[in-house]
Scaffold this motif. Structure first.
Motif, mmCIF file in Angstrom:
data_model
loop_
_atom_site.group_PDB
_atom_site.id
_atom_site.type_symbol
_atom_site.label_atom_id
_atom_site.label_comp_id
_atom_site.label_asym_id
_atom_site.label_seq_id
_atom_site.Cartn_x
_atom_site.Cartn_y
_atom_site.Cartn_z
ATOM 1 N N PRO A 1 -2.166 -6.187 6.364
ATOM 2 C CA PRO A 1 -1.364 -5.254 5.561
ATOM 3 C C PRO A 1 -0.231 -6.012 4.861
ATOM 4 C CG PRO A 1 -1.713 -4.386 7.773
ATOM 5 C CD PRO A 1 -2.161 -5.812 7.800
ATOM 6 N N THR A 2 0.096 -5.583 3.671
ATOM 7 C CA THR A 2 1.199 -6.208 2.942
ATOM 8 C C THR A 2 2.493 -6.108 3.725
ATOM 9 O OG1 THR A 2 0.152 -5.635 0.836
ATOM 10 C CG2 THR A 2 2.483 -6.204 0.756
ATOM 11 N N SER A 3 2.690 -5.002 4.434
ATOM 12 C CA SER A 3 3.926 -4.821 5.207
ATOM 13 C C SER A 3 4.070 -5.873 6.296
ATOM 14 C CB SER A 3 3.965 -3.417 5.821
ATOM 15 O OG SER A 3 2.822 -3.196 6.635
ATOM 16 N N THR A 4 2.946 -6.361 6.854
ATOM 17 C CA THR A 4 3.011 -7.405 7.871
ATOM 18 C C THR A 4 3.556 -8.693 7.294
ATOM 19 O OG1 THR A 4 1.187 -6.495 9.179
ATOM 20 C CG2 THR A 4 1.640 -8.841 9.436
ATOM 21 N N VAL A 5 3.063 -9.066 6.117
ATOM 22 C CA VAL A 5 3.537 -10.284 5.459
ATOM 23 C C VAL A 5 4.998 -10.127 5.050
ATOM 24 C CG1 VAL A 5 3.226 -11.794 3.452
ATOM 25 C CG2 VAL A 5 1.237 -10.896 4.666
ATOM 26 N N ALA B 1 2.533 0.926 -3.319
ATOM 27 C CA ALA B 1 1.529 0.067 -3.954
ATOM 28 C C ALA B 1 0.208 0.112 -3.194
ATOM 29 C CB ALA B 1 2.050 -1.366 -4.042
ATOM 30 N N GLU B 2 0.285 0.072 -1.868
ATOM 31 C CA GLU B 2 -0.931 0.093 -1.056
ATOM 32 C C GLU B 2 -1.714 1.390 -1.251
ATOM 33 O OE1 GLU B 2 0.629 -0.546 2.844
ATOM 34 O OE2 GLU B 2 0.555 -2.726 2.674
ATOM 35 N N VAL B 3 -1.001 2.523 -1.229
ATOM 36 C CA VAL B 3 -1.677 3.819 -1.377
ATOM 37 C C VAL B 3 -2.219 3.987 -2.796
ATOM 38 C CG1 VAL B 3 -1.360 6.313 -1.310
ATOM 39 C CG2 VAL B 3 -0.296 4.889 0.443
ATOM 40 N N ALA B 4 -1.454 3.548 -3.793
ATOM 41 C CA ALA B 4 -1.923 3.647 -5.179
ATOM 42 C C ALA B 4 -3.186 2.822 -5.370
ATOM 43 C CB ALA B 4 -0.834 3.175 -6.135
ATOM 44 N N VAL C 1 -6.920 3.266 -13.763
ATOM 45 C CA VAL C 1 -6.041 2.321 -14.463
ATOM 46 C C VAL C 1 -4.576 2.710 -14.249
ATOM 47 C CG1 VAL C 1 -5.314 1.512 -16.739
ATOM 48 C CG2 VAL C 1 -7.751 1.669 -16.183
ATOM 49 N N ARG C 2 -4.301 4.018 -14.304
ATOM 50 C CA ARG C 2 -2.928 4.495 -14.121
ATOM 51 C C ARG C 2 -2.409 4.114 -12.731
ATOM 52 N NH1 ARG C 2 -3.958 9.658 -14.392
ATOM 53 N NH2 ARG C 2 -4.127 9.563 -16.657
ATOM 54 N N LEU C 3 -3.235 4.315 -11.704
ATOM 55 C CA LEU C 3 -2.809 4.002 -10.347
ATOM 56 C C LEU C 3 -2.704 2.492 -10.128
ATOM 57 C CD1 LEU C 3 -4.808 6.652 -8.296
ATOM 58 C CD2 LEU C 3 -2.339 6.551 -8.649
ATOM 59 N N GLU C 4 -3.577 1.722 -10.763
ATOM 60 C CA GLU C 4 -3.484 0.271 -10.631
ATOM 61 C C GLU C 4 -2.193 -0.250 -11.252
ATOM 62 O OE1 GLU C 4 -4.203 -3.630 -9.660
ATOM 63 O OE2 GLU C 4 -5.144 -1.782 -8.908
ATOM 64 N N ASN C 5 -1.805 0.325 -12.389
ATOM 65 C CA ASN C 5 -0.535 -0.059 -13.008
ATOM 66 C C ASN C 5 0.650 0.309 -12.109
ATOM 67 O OD1 ASN C 5 -1.629 -1.202 -15.301
ATOM 68 N ND2 ASN C 5 -1.607 0.722 -16.461
ATOM 69 N N MET C 6 0.542 1.471 -11.467
ATOM 70 C CA MET C 6 1.588 1.867 -10.536
ATOM 71 C C MET C 6 1.693 0.871 -9.385
ATOM 72 S SD MET C 6 1.858 5.332 -8.185
ATOM 73 C CE MET C 6 1.817 6.419 -9.619
ATOM 74 N N ALA C 7 0.530 0.458 -8.858
ATOM 75 C CA ALA C 7 0.507 -0.494 -7.748
ATOM 76 C C ALA C 7 1.107 -1.834 -8.160
ATOM 77 C CB ALA C 7 -0.931 -0.686 -7.260
ATOM 78 N N ARG C 8 0.724 -2.324 -9.341
ATOM 79 C CA ARG C 8 1.261 -3.614 -9.805
ATOM 80 C C ARG C 8 2.768 -3.533 -10.028
ATOM 81 N NH1 ARG C 8 -3.269 -5.382 -14.359
ATOM 82 N NH2 ARG C 8 -4.956 -5.899 -12.883
ATOM 83 N N PHE C 9 3.213 -2.442 -10.619
ATOM 84 C CA PHE C 9 4.654 -2.263 -10.853
ATOM 85 C C PHE C 9 5.407 -2.269 -9.525
ATOM 86 C CE2 PHE C 9 8.403 0.456 -11.160
ATOM 87 C CZ PHE C 9 9.054 -0.092 -12.256
#
Length: 245
Positions: free
Chosen positions: A34-38, A187-190, A205-213
């Protein structure tokens, strides 16, 4: 999965990823973690600029061996003290409570945190909170639980009889880190939604942009917080006597 479960090899890969300028989300993806672990692992061990895999592993082992502290170096009921004007202290207490509420914190939770922040001891008992704030034990317990869940305060058992609640000088840093971690979760959920809806669809695409942001903003906040904390961190008179850990 907590940072203590990371292997030395995984920590070395995290260090290489940071050196290569990779985002936490990308490092986590390569580790299948998980990103939160890192994020927790890096921020707990020097931040993105000073993270070293060998030192991080040693620090984690040392923390695991340390017994939980159950004694306090100094006690005392918080109060105005130092010849302060009690009316001015009370007025400031309300001002700071309003500030926390403007950031979305419930009023009683804000009152408890404010009282801890202005207490010279940096710690209080539930009984002291009840007496100061004039509320019920259940109300104080709910506010304490909220602050503990956000990592803004910690509790320690004193003399095996009662709990004391502590706030450290880094409370604002911890609050900032907590906000950044919340964005990591966004970001993880998006990104999960992108996989479900399809990467080539408008919604995907909208959710991927949200995740990247969210990835970029959270990482920028974490890096900036670590840099500023190192640059500006000071120890106030008496902090060494009141801090337990």
């Amino acid at each position: 999965m907590s940072g203590s479960r990371l292997t030395p090899q995984e920590r070395a890969r995290i260090a290489r990823g940071l050196a290569d300028g990779l985002a936490y989300a990308e490092i986590a993806r390569r580790l299948d973690r998980p990103t939160s672990t890192v994020t927790r692992e890096v921020m707990r061990n020097g931040g993105p600029n000073d993270y070293r895999a060998d030192l991080a592993h040693l620090a984690t082992e040392r923390r695991a061996r340390q017994p939980k502290r159950t004694t306090l170096r100094r006690q005392g009921t918080p109060g105005p003290g130092f010849g302060r004007d009690e009316a001015a202290v009370r007025a400031y207490e309300e001002t700071f409570t309003d500030l926390l509420m403007s950031r979305g914190m419930p009023r009683m939770t804000a009152r408890v945190l404010t009282f801890l922040l202005i207490a010279d001891t940096g710690s209080v008992t539930a009984a002291e909170l009840i007496a100061r704030l004039g509320v019920s034990p259940a109300t104080v317990s709910k506010a304490i639980a909220s602050l503990e869940s956000q990592g803004l305060i910690r509790r320690e058992r004193h003399d095996g009889r009662r709990d004391r609640y502590f706030v450290d000088g880094d409370v604002w840093y911890e609050s900032t880190i907590d906000s950044a971690r919340a964005m990591v979760h966004v970001a993880e959920v998006a990104r999960q939604g992108t996989a479900v809806l399809g990467r080539d669809t408008p919604a995907g695409v909208r959710l991927e942009n949200m995740a990247r942001f969210s990835d970029h903003i959270s990482e920028s906040i974490l890096r900036a917080a670590a840099q500023v904390r190192e640059l500006l961190h000071t120890t106030a008179p008496g902090d060494d006597a009141t801090r337990a850990g």
